[in-house]
Design an enzyme around this catalytic site. Structure first.
Site, PDB file in Angstrom:
ATOM      1  N   SER A   1       1.928  -9.863  -0.787  1.00  0.00           N
ATOM      2  CA  SER A   1       1.496  -8.436  -0.609  1.00  0.00           C
ATOM      3  C   SER A   1       1.723  -7.689   0.618  1.00  0.00           C
ATOM      4  CB  SER A   1       0.162  -8.194  -1.000  1.00  0.00           C
ATOM      5  OG  SER A   1      -0.948  -9.387  -0.114  1.00  0.00           O
TER       6      SER A   1
ATOM      7  N   GLU B   1      -9.932   6.094   2.772  1.00  0.00           N
ATOM      8  CA  GLU B   1     -10.829   5.069   3.665  1.00  0.00           C
ATOM      9  C   GLU B   1      -9.771   3.836   3.930  1.00  0.00           C
ATOM     10  OE1 GLU B   1     -10.256   5.285   0.299  1.00  0.00           O
ATOM     11  OE2 GLU B   1      -9.594   3.009   0.230  1.00  0.00           O
TER      12      GLU B   1
ATOM     13  N   LYS C   1       0.780  -1.296   0.077  1.00  0.00           N
ATOM     14  CA  LYS C   1      -0.033   0.085   0.016  1.00  0.00           C
ATOM     15  C   LYS C   1       0.869   1.087   0.093  1.00  0.00           C
ATOM     16  CE  LYS C   1      -4.327  -1.515   0.762  1.00  0.00           C
ATOM     17  NZ  LYS C   1      -4.007  -2.914   1.473  1.00  0.00           N
TER      18      LYS C   1
HETATM   19  C1  LIG Z   1      -5.055  -4.153   1.202  1.00  0.00           C
HETATM   20  C2  LIG Z   1      -4.286  -5.350   1.069  1.00  0.00           C
HETATM   21  C3  LIG Z   1      -4.890  -6.359  -0.105  1.00  0.00           C
HETATM   22  C4  LIG Z   1      -5.978  -6.216  -1.108  1.00  0.00           C
HETATM   23  O1  LIG Z   1      -5.933  -4.823  -1.712  1.00  0.00           O
HETATM   24  P1  LIG Z   1      -5.711  -4.884  -3.376  1.00  0.00           P
HETATM   25  O2  LIG Z   1      -5.828  -3.424  -3.689  1.00  0.00           O
HETATM   26  O3  LIG Z   1      -6.600  -5.991  -3.833  1.00  0.00           O
HETATM   27  O4  LIG Z   1      -4.342  -5.246  -3.416  1.00  0.00           O
HETATM   28  C5  LIG Z   1      -3.925  -7.470  -0.262  1.00  0.00           C
HETATM   29  N1  LIG Z   1      -2.868  -7.830   0.701  1.00  0.00           N
HETATM   30  C6  LIG Z   1      -2.628  -6.883   1.385  1.00  0.00           C
HETATM   31  C7  LIG Z   1      -1.281  -7.327   2.333  1.00  0.00           C
HETATM   32  C8  LIG Z   1      -3.187  -5.660   1.991  1.00  0.00           C
HETATM   33  O5  LIG Z   1      -2.965  -4.870   2.865  1.00  0.00           O
END
Ligand SMILES: *Cc1c(COP(=O)(O)O)cnc(C)c1O
Length: 402
Positions: free
Chosen positions: A384, A117, A95
């Site tokens: 992620s 948000e 993010k």
């Molecule tokens: C917010 C988040 C997601 C999901 O959001 P995307 O916009 O689909 O990437 C996935 N993994 C993590 C670790 C997140 O914080």
């Protein structure tokens, strides 16, 4: 798919084929057009690019490693598995790539106040971090239910100087938090920039958010070519709104030999109201600024969603994903809560990495497909985010059973 086409998407009205667009109140039109204009000029500005690159490096910790998951590979007995370590970034998830990019745009537009948000709180933390770094006033909207399941992130945002506003309407999760942020933006648009957290919402957000995250795929491409001297066979990422996935996939879209799979939240299974897998039982509709696949009933009412992971618990998917799903360029599957929880455990025990519950959905898919692939195949999963924020929730579910 036609390569030239992929390069120019979205079109000038923000459409990805039949998806996307700008479904917003008239009062926001000027602000969105201004944002698009500034973004297009920033993208070409060497000073902007230099400052962004420096921050992504020294402040956020890029480039992130591409890690060979040797034990997981051995255990599953099929494809060679690599993990793109976005979990090692400052604040713990991908993010921050987008939050830092957008804060630079906000400064460029002369805004002094930031709103956002947040679902799991990761985007709120990333935004509050970027706002603190640049001395902006910051307000984060968060569903009251999410505030409870992500208490650690609420405290982090407050320490970073942000005001966290709980939203109790409706299901009290991400969708309602976005409504409140939009309401605030309509009122305060003169001095306020809204840092949207996924590849969602009205044009130009899906484009801007994708572009700020494509660094994930660009680095991955360079790193795998250096290590293996060839492109991978399969990329896997979890899909909430779709930002980590589209950023990871984007630089590979024209490489036809690279298969791309997005993994949605299957919750308790594909039963109405108990999941958030928009491509399983969803339909075309408009939600919060964009036309895309979403979960709604026959009257067009948005359905309840459920996922163990707050960051995947949203009724709509980013419009660019709908486009590539139609074209067949990206495949979509889902993992249930139980599968994600076992993957969470497996990655912790086998590789010494505790993933976010969102990410665990991608790992669950890897666990399903890697054993069926040949030993020379190369699979890369986007890690992620890290799971610190989820440890108490996972402990309640998993450790209480022991
Ligand atoms: C917010 C988040 C997601 C999901 O959001 P995307 O916009 O689909 O990437 C996935 N993994 C993590 C670790 C997140 O914080």
């Amino acid at each position: 798919m036609n390569t030239a086409e992929a390069k120019t998407l979205p079109d000038e009205h923000g459409h990805f084929g039949p998806y996307g667009g700008m479904f917003v109140p008239e009062t926001l039109m000027t602000a969105l057009q201004h944002l698009e204009h500034e973004y297009r000029s920033a993208r070409k500005d060497p000073e902007f690019r230099k400052e962004l690159a420096a921050l992504l490096g020294d402040f956020c910790g890029r480039p992130t490693p591409l890690y060979f998951a040797e034990r997981l590979t051995e255990k599953l007995g099929g494809a060679k598995i690599y993990l793109k370590r976005e979990d090692l970034l400052h604040t713990g998830a991908h993010k921050i790539n987008n939050a830092i990019g957008q804060i630079l745009l906000a400064r460029r537009m002369g805004k002094t106040r930031i709103i956002a948000e947040t679902g799991a709180g990761q985007h709120g933390v990333a935004t509050a971090t970027a706002a603190a770094r640049f001395g902006f006033d910051c307000t984060i909207y968060m569903g009251a239910v999410d505030m409870e399941r992500q208490a650690l992130n609420v405290a982090r945002m407050r320490f970073l100087g942000a005001k966290v506003v709980g939203v109790t309407a409706g299901q009290a999760t991400l969708k309602e938090a976005i409504n409140e942020a939009m309401r605030d933006w309509v009122t305060n648009v003169r001095n306020t920039h809204y840092i949207l957290g996924s590849a969602l919402g009205s044009h130009p957000y899906p484009m801007i958010v994708r572009d700020f995250h494509r660094v994930i795929g660009d680095e991955t491409r360079r790193q795998i070519l250096q290590r293996e001297e060839r492109l991978p066979d399969l990329l896997v990422a979890c899909v909430g709104g779709g930002s980590n996935a589209i950023g990871f996939f984007y630089p590979f879209l024209k490489d036809e030999g690279v298969k791309l799979t997005g993994v949605e939240a299957g919750g308790d299974g594909i039963v109405r109201g108990r999941h958030a897998a928009r491509f399983q039982g969803g339909k075309l509709g408009v939600l919060q600024g964009t036309k895309t696949w979403l979960l709604a009933d026959d009257d067009g009412q948005i359905e309840l969603t459920h996922s163990v992971s707050a960051g995947l618990d949203y009724a709509a998917i980013g419009p660019e994903h709908s486009y590539y799903r139609d074209s067949g360029r990206i495949d979509y599957d889902y993992a249930t809560d139980d599968e994600a929880l076992s993957a969470f455990r497996a990655l912790a025990e086998i590789e010494g990495i505790i993933p976010a519950l969102e990410t665990a959905h991608a790992i669950a898919h890897v666990i399903k497909v890697a054993p069926k692939m040949s030993k020379d195949a190369i699979l890369i999963a986007n890690l992620s985010g890290r799971g610190d924020k989820d440890v108490s929730q996972a402990a309640e579910i998993l450790l209480s059973q022991e």
